[in-house]
Design a protein around this motif. Structure first.
Motif, PDB file in Angstrom:
ATOM      1  N   ALA A  69     -13.282   1.979 -10.112  1.00 14.38           N
ATOM      2  CA  ALA A  69     -12.680   1.332  -8.947  1.00 14.38           C
ATOM      3  C   ALA A  69     -11.467   0.539  -9.414  1.00 14.38           C
ATOM      4  CB  ALA A  69     -13.695   0.409  -8.267  1.00 14.38           C
ATOM      5  N   GLU A  70     -10.670   0.116  -8.466  1.00 17.00           N
ATOM      6  CA  GLU A  70      -9.495  -0.709  -8.753  1.00 17.00           C
ATOM      7  C   GLU A  70      -9.728  -2.084  -8.154  1.00 17.00           C
ATOM      8  OE1 GLU A  70      -5.890   0.522  -9.339  1.00 17.00           O
ATOM      9  OE2 GLU A  70      -6.596   2.438 -10.117  1.00 17.00           O
ATOM     10  N   GLY A  71      -9.115  -3.089  -8.740  1.00 18.27           N
ATOM     11  CA  GLY A  71      -9.233  -4.433  -8.198  1.00 18.27           C
ATOM     12  C   GLY A  71      -8.702  -5.462  -9.166  1.00 18.27           C
ATOM     13  N   ASP A  72      -8.673  -6.690  -8.698  1.00 14.95           N
ATOM     14  CA  ASP A  72      -8.175  -7.819  -9.485  1.00 14.95           C
ATOM     15  C   ASP A  72      -9.330  -8.416 -10.282  1.00 14.95           C
ATOM     16  OD1 ASP A  72      -7.196 -10.216 -10.495  1.00 14.95           O
ATOM     17  OD2 ASP A  72      -6.093 -10.706  -8.672  1.00 14.95           O
ATOM     18  N   THR A  73      -9.377  -8.107 -11.558  1.00 10.88           N
ATOM     19  CA  THR A  73     -10.484  -8.590 -12.375  1.00 10.88           C
ATOM     20  C   THR A  73     -10.488 -10.104 -12.527  1.00 10.88           C
ATOM     21  OG1 THR A  73      -9.245  -8.202 -14.421  1.00 10.88           O
ATOM     22  CG2 THR A  73     -10.732  -6.440 -13.671  1.00 10.88           C
ATOM     23  N   LEU A  97     -12.219 -11.495  -9.329  1.00 10.69           N
ATOM     24  CA  LEU A  97     -13.643 -11.141  -9.344  1.00 10.69           C
ATOM     25  C   LEU A  97     -14.393 -11.860 -10.460  1.00 10.69           C
ATOM     26  CD1 LEU A  97     -13.646  -7.310  -8.574  1.00 10.69           C
ATOM     27  CD2 LEU A  97     -14.614  -9.132  -7.177  1.00 10.69           C
ATOM     28  N   GLN A 106     -19.365  -4.805  -8.796  1.00  7.96           N
ATOM     29  CA  GLN A 106     -17.946  -4.638  -8.450  1.00  7.96           C
ATOM     30  C   GLN A 106     -17.066  -4.756  -9.686  1.00  7.96           C
ATOM     31  OE1 GLN A 106     -17.003  -7.566  -5.477  1.00  7.96           O
ATOM     32  NE2 GLN A 106     -18.386  -6.694  -3.951  1.00  7.96           N
ATOM     33  N   LEU A 107     -17.335  -5.770 -10.495  1.00  9.81           N
ATOM     34  CA  LEU A 107     -16.527  -5.996 -11.685  1.00  9.81           C
ATOM     35  C   LEU A 107     -16.772  -4.900 -12.733  1.00  9.81           C
ATOM     36  CD1 LEU A 107     -14.437  -7.950 -12.796  1.00  9.81           C
ATOM     37  CD2 LEU A 107     -16.304  -9.352 -13.682  1.00  9.81           C
ATOM     38  N   LYS A 114     -21.837  -8.675  -7.200  1.00  9.26           N
ATOM     39  CA  LYS A 114     -20.514  -9.038  -7.723  1.00  9.26           C
ATOM     40  C   LYS A 114     -20.326  -8.430  -9.113  1.00  9.26           C
ATOM     41  CE  LYS A 114     -18.194 -11.329  -5.672  1.00  9.26           C
ATOM     42  NZ  LYS A 114     -17.172 -10.984  -4.661  1.00  9.26           N
ATOM     43  N   ILE A 116     -14.804  -1.788 -12.017  1.00 11.05           N
ATOM     44  CA  ILE A 116     -13.387  -1.872 -12.390  1.00 11.05           C
ATOM     45  C   ILE A 116     -13.234  -1.691 -13.896  1.00 11.05           C
ATOM     46  CG2 ILE A 116     -11.358  -3.377 -12.485  1.00 11.05           C
ATOM     47  CD1 ILE A 116     -12.405  -4.602  -9.819  1.00 11.05           C
TER      48      ILE A 116
END
Length: 123
Positions: free
Chosen positions: A95-99, A102, A86-87, A83, A90
């Motif tokens: 990468a892109e994503g909702d921090t 996460l 992943q964070l 995890k 970002i």
């Protein structure tokens, strides 16, 4: 997905990496538990600051999460390390994503891992 204590830390894997030295594992666990450089409060604060893509805040958040990931990997706290990766990706703009989502998932895993390690030390 609910985490069970068995999956939070792969003790067998960690001990294999440490030549079955439980004392060394306990030392690493103590260091992890006492480290205040990347607490849930700090992670939330960094995420809020970095949310607007401020480069300095994103870099600081990435460094904090990177340290947490490394410490988790030493203990074979694999869900936490994954995890965190992943964070970190970002925050480091790989990468892109909702921090915000996460971050909360990471904090949940962090707190569960801390609880597991504390219980293990009491045993």
């Amino acid at each position: 997905m609910e985490n069970t204590e068995k999956t939070l830390v792969d003790l067998k894997e960690a001990l294999q990496r440490l030549d079955n030295d439980m004392s060394l594992f306990n030392t690493l666990a103590d260091m992890f538990l006492q480290d205040t450089s990347c607490t849930p409060e700090k992670i939330r604060e960094l995420e809020r600051t970095a949310r607007n893509k401020n480069p300095q805040a994103m870099e600081e958040a990435g460094k904090c999460i990177h340290r947490l990931k490394g410490a988790a990997r030493q203990l074979s706290a694999n869900p936490l390390a994954e995890k965190a990766q992943q964070l970190e990706d970002i925050f480091r703009q790989k990468a892109e994503g909702d921090t915000s989502v996460l971050t909360e998932e990471l904090i949940d895993l962090y707190e569960s891992t801390v609880s597991f390690l504390r219980n293990l030390q009491k045993a």
